[in-house]
Write a protein that holds these residues in place. Structure first.
Motif, PDB file in Angstrom:
ATOM      1  N   ASP A 125       0.828  -1.194   0.000  1.00 52.17           N
ATOM      2  CA  ASP A 125       0.000   0.000   0.000  1.00 52.17           C
ATOM      3  C   ASP A 125       0.865   1.247   0.000  1.00 52.17           C
ATOM      4  OD1 ASP A 125      -1.987  -1.844   0.259  1.00 52.17           O
ATOM      5  OD2 ASP A 125      -2.708  -1.135   2.175  1.00 52.17           O
ATOM      6  N   SER A 126       0.510   2.203  -0.834  1.00 53.67           N
ATOM      7  CA  SER A 126       1.218   3.477  -0.921  1.00 53.67           C
ATOM      8  C   SER A 126       0.215   4.617  -0.817  1.00 53.67           C
ATOM      9  CB  SER A 126       1.958   3.595  -2.253  1.00 53.67           C
ATOM     10  OG  SER A 126       2.963   2.614  -2.353  1.00 53.67           O
ATOM     11  N   VAL A 127       0.722   5.790  -0.491  1.00 56.16           N
ATOM     12  CA  VAL A 127      -0.091   6.994  -0.467  1.00 56.16           C
ATOM     13  C   VAL A 127       0.453   7.936  -1.528  1.00 56.16           C
ATOM     14  CG1 VAL A 127      -0.796   9.001   0.867  1.00 56.16           C
ATOM     15  CG2 VAL A 127      -0.630   6.764   1.974  1.00 56.16           C
ATOM     16  N   VAL A 128      -0.429   8.379  -2.423  1.00 60.72           N
ATOM     17  CA  VAL A 128      -0.085   9.346  -3.459  1.00 60.72           C
ATOM     18  C   VAL A 128      -0.986  10.545  -3.206  1.00 60.72           C
ATOM     19  CG1 VAL A 128       0.041   9.778  -5.933  1.00 60.72           C
ATOM     20  CG2 VAL A 128       0.467   7.477  -5.057  1.00 60.72           C
ATOM     21  N   ALA A 129      -0.414  11.638  -2.677  1.00 56.91           N
ATOM     22  CA  ALA A 129      -1.268  12.743  -2.246  1.00 56.91           C
ATOM     23  C   ALA A 129      -0.593  14.095  -2.417  1.00 56.91           C
ATOM     24  CB  ALA A 129      -1.642  12.554  -0.777  1.00 56.91           C
ATOM     25  N   ASN A 130      -1.449  15.098  -2.601  1.00 50.71           N
ATOM     26  CA  ASN A 130      -1.056  16.512  -2.570  1.00 50.71           C
ATOM     27  C   ASN A 130      -0.109  16.929  -3.688  1.00 50.71           C
ATOM     28  OD1 ASN A 130      -2.582  17.066  -0.157  1.00 50.71           O
ATOM     29  ND2 ASN A 130      -1.000  15.915   0.927  1.00 50.71           N
ATOM     30  N   HIS A 131      -0.260  16.339  -4.873  1.00 51.03           N
ATOM     31  CA  HIS A 131       0.560  16.760  -6.009  1.00 51.03           C
ATOM     32  C   HIS A 131      -0.110  17.935  -6.720  1.00 51.03           C
ATOM     33  CE1 HIS A 131       3.515  13.554  -5.814  1.00 51.03           C
ATOM     34  NE2 HIS A 131       2.517  12.810  -5.356  1.00 51.03           N
ATOM     35  N   GLY A 132       0.686  18.784  -7.353  1.00 48.02           N
ATOM     36  CA  GLY A 132       0.184  19.984  -8.000  1.00 48.02           C
ATOM     37  C   GLY A 132      -0.666  19.729  -9.226  1.00 48.02           C
ATOM     38  N   ARG A 133      -0.535  18.557  -9.840  1.00 47.42           N
ATOM     39  CA  ARG A 133      -1.378  18.203 -10.991  1.00 47.42           C
ATOM     40  C   ARG A 133      -1.946  16.803 -10.799  1.00 47.42           C
ATOM     41  NH1 ARG A 133      -2.090  21.122 -15.162  1.00 47.42           N
ATOM     42  NH2 ARG A 133      -2.209  19.409 -16.635  1.00 47.42           N
ATOM     43  N   HIS A 134      -1.251  15.800 -11.324  1.00 51.36           N
ATOM     44  CA  HIS A 134      -1.747  14.421 -11.266  1.00 51.36           C
ATOM     45  C   HIS A 134      -0.975  13.634 -10.208  1.00 51.36           C
ATOM     46  CE1 HIS A 134      -3.549  15.651 -14.981  1.00 51.36           C
ATOM     47  NE2 HIS A 134      -2.373  15.767 -15.571  1.00 51.36           N
ATOM     48  N   GLY A 135      -1.674  12.756  -9.499  1.00 45.46           N
ATOM     49  CA  GLY A 135      -0.998  11.899  -8.533  1.00 45.46           C
ATOM     50  C   GLY A 135      -0.118  10.879  -9.231  1.00 45.46           C
ATOM     51  N   ILE A 136      -0.675  10.217 -10.237  1.00 44.03           N
ATOM     52  CA  ILE A 136       0.047   9.214 -11.019  1.00 44.03           C
ATOM     53  C   ILE A 136      -0.150   9.555 -12.489  1.00 44.03           C
ATOM     54  CG2 ILE A 136       0.203   6.774 -11.641  1.00 44.03           C
ATOM     55  CD1 ILE A 136      -0.936   6.144  -8.830  1.00 44.03           C
ATOM     56  N   LEU A 137       0.926   9.614 -13.240  1.00 50.15           N
ATOM     57  CA  LEU A 137       0.879   9.902 -14.676  1.00 50.15           C
ATOM     58  C   LEU A 137       1.370   8.665 -15.427  1.00 50.15           C
ATOM     59  CD1 LEU A 137       0.539  11.977 -17.001  1.00 50.15           C
ATOM     60  CD2 LEU A 137       2.953  12.502 -16.690  1.00 50.15           C
ATOM     61  N   ILE A 138       0.530   8.125 -16.292  1.00 50.47           N
ATOM     62  CA  ILE A 138       0.883   6.946 -17.080  1.00 50.47           C
ATOM     63  C   ILE A 138       0.914   7.374 -18.537  1.00 50.47           C
ATOM     64  CG2 ILE A 138       0.175   4.625 -17.750  1.00 50.47           C
ATOM     65  CD1 ILE A 138      -1.181   4.465 -14.959  1.00 50.47           C
ATOM     66  N   ASP A 139       2.049   7.150 -19.196  1.00 43.77           N
ATOM     67  CA  ASP A 139       2.268   7.673 -20.541  1.00 43.77           C
ATOM     68  C   ASP A 139       2.651   6.564 -21.514  1.00 43.77           C
ATOM     69  OD1 ASP A 139       2.504   9.690 -22.458  1.00 43.77           O
ATOM     70  OD2 ASP A 139       4.593  10.096 -21.964  1.00 43.77           O
ATOM     71  N   ARG A 140       2.168   6.691 -22.720  1.00 41.74           N
ATOM     72  CA  ARG A 140       2.447   5.819 -23.852  1.00 41.74           C
ATOM     73  C   ARG A 140       2.124   4.356 -23.556  1.00 41.74           C
ATOM     74  NH1 ARG A 140       4.602   9.792 -26.837  1.00 41.74           N
ATOM     75  NH2 ARG A 140       6.315  11.031 -26.121  1.00 41.74           N
ATOM     76  N   GLN A 141       3.062   3.467 -23.717  1.00 43.02           N
ATOM     77  CA  GLN A 141       2.778   2.033 -23.603  1.00 43.02           C
ATOM     78  C   GLN A 141       3.100   1.439 -22.238  1.00 43.02           C
ATOM     79  OE1 GLN A 141       1.007   0.447 -25.918  1.00 43.02           O
ATOM     80  NE2 GLN A 141       0.939   2.439 -26.908  1.00 43.02           N
ATOM     81  N   SER A 142       3.354   2.261 -21.242  1.00 46.82           N
ATOM     82  CA  SER A 142       3.579   1.703 -19.915  1.00 46.82           C
ATOM     83  C   SER A 142       2.282   1.054 -19.430  1.00 46.82           C
ATOM     84  CB  SER A 142       4.053   2.776 -18.937  1.00 46.82           C
ATOM     85  OG  SER A 142       3.082   3.772 -18.802  1.00 46.82           O
ATOM     86  N   CYS A 143       2.419  -0.032 -18.706  1.00 44.49           N
ATOM     87  CA  CYS A 143       1.247  -0.796 -18.270  1.00 44.49           C
ATOM     88  C   CYS A 143       1.372  -1.198 -16.801  1.00 44.49           C
ATOM     89  CB  CYS A 143       1.104  -2.049 -19.121  1.00 44.49           C
ATOM     90  SG  CYS A 143       0.896  -1.725 -20.868  1.00 44.49           S
ATOM     91  N   PRO A 144       1.520  -0.247 -15.916  1.00 46.16           N
ATOM     92  CA  PRO A 144       1.663  -0.619 -14.505  1.00 46.16           C
ATOM     93  C   PRO A 144       0.338  -1.073 -13.918  1.00 46.16           C
ATOM     94  CG  PRO A 144       1.445   1.730 -14.691  1.00 46.16           C
ATOM     95  CD  PRO A 144       1.508   1.193 -16.098  1.00 46.16           C
ATOM     96  N   GLU A 145       0.428  -1.851 -12.867  1.00 49.59           N
ATOM     97  CA  GLU A 145      -0.744  -2.148 -12.063  1.00 49.59           C
ATOM     98  C   GLU A 145      -0.733  -1.180 -10.895  1.00 49.59           C
ATOM     99  OE1 GLU A 145      -1.351  -6.131 -10.816  1.00 49.59           O
ATOM    100  OE2 GLU A 145      -1.689  -6.850 -12.846  1.00 49.59           O
ATOM    101  N   VAL A 146      -1.846  -0.536 -10.659  1.00 50.65           N
ATOM    102  CA  VAL A 146      -1.998   0.396  -9.549  1.00 50.65           C
ATOM    103  C   VAL A 146      -3.086  -0.194  -8.656  1.00 50.65           C
ATOM    104  CG1 VAL A 146      -2.485   2.768  -8.893  1.00 50.65           C
ATOM    105  CG2 VAL A 146      -1.324   2.306 -11.066  1.00 50.65           C
ATOM    106  N   VAL A 147      -2.669  -0.853  -7.593  1.00 44.89           N
ATOM    107  CA  VAL A 147      -3.576  -1.651  -6.787  1.00 44.89           C
ATOM    108  C   VAL A 147      -3.379  -1.339  -5.303  1.00 44.89           C
ATOM    109  CG1 VAL A 147      -4.252  -4.012  -6.199  1.00 44.89           C
ATOM    110  CG2 VAL A 147      -3.506  -3.484  -8.521  1.00 44.89           C
ATOM    111  N   GLN A 148      -4.460  -1.156  -4.585  1.00 41.99           N
ATOM    112  CA  GLN A 148      -4.493  -0.979  -3.138  1.00 41.99           C
ATOM    113  C   GLN A 148      -3.653   0.213  -2.661  1.00 41.99           C
ATOM    114  OE1 GLN A 148      -3.449  -4.837  -1.557  1.00 41.99           O
ATOM    115  NE2 GLN A 148      -5.560  -5.538  -1.730  1.00 41.99           N
ATOM    116  N   ASN A 149      -3.935   1.376  -3.226  1.00 44.85           N
ATOM    117  CA  ASN A 149      -3.256   2.611  -2.846  1.00 44.85           C
ATOM    118  C   ASN A 149      -4.268   3.648  -2.388  1.00 44.85           C
ATOM    119  OD1 ASN A 149      -0.419   2.028  -3.882  1.00 44.85           O
ATOM    120  ND2 ASN A 149      -1.695   1.572  -5.649  1.00 44.85           N
ATOM    121  N   SER A 150      -3.814   4.606  -1.624  1.00 42.45           N
ATOM    122  CA  SER A 150      -4.619   5.781  -1.289  1.00 42.45           C
ATOM    123  C   SER A 150      -4.150   6.902  -2.203  1.00 42.45           C
ATOM    124  CB  SER A 150      -4.410   6.180   0.175  1.00 42.45           C
ATOM    125  OG  SER A 150      -4.933   5.188   1.021  1.00 42.45           O
TER     126      SER A 150
END
Length: 83
Positions: free
Chosen positions: A1-26
């Motif tokens: 579990d991770s916390v992604v918070a209080n960023h000035g634009r996007h918390g997580i940015l996924i670009d082009r062909q990257s294919c991450p799994e984003v699971v069980q995060n705040s």
């Protein structure tokens, strides 16, 4: 579990062909989107599951068919073409 918070634009940015799994995060209190996806094809939304979203500015998850272009890159280059 991770916390992604209080960023000035996007918390997580996924670009082009990257294919991450984003699971069980705040993913909370990001100014624009919790997760912003820039891809020319639709992502597999099963890769984004069991996350807790709260108070993200415009959207929890946003999809755009345009790929990300750095602000300092050549203004004449296309943002719709992948290498």
């Amino acid at each position: 579990d991770s916390v992604v918070a209080n960023h000035g634009r996007h918390g997580i940015l996924i670009d082009r062909q990257s294919c991450p799994e984003v699971v069980q995060n705040s993913i909370c209190k990001n100014a624009v989107c919790g997760i912003q996806i820039f891809r020319t094809s639709e992502p597999d939304m099963d890769a984004f599951r069991d996350n807790c979203f709260e108070d993200n500015g415009e959207a929890e998850i946003s999809f755009s068919p345009h790929v990300f272009q750095r602000e300092d890159s050549d203004p004449g280059s296309s943002v719709d073409e992948e290498p």
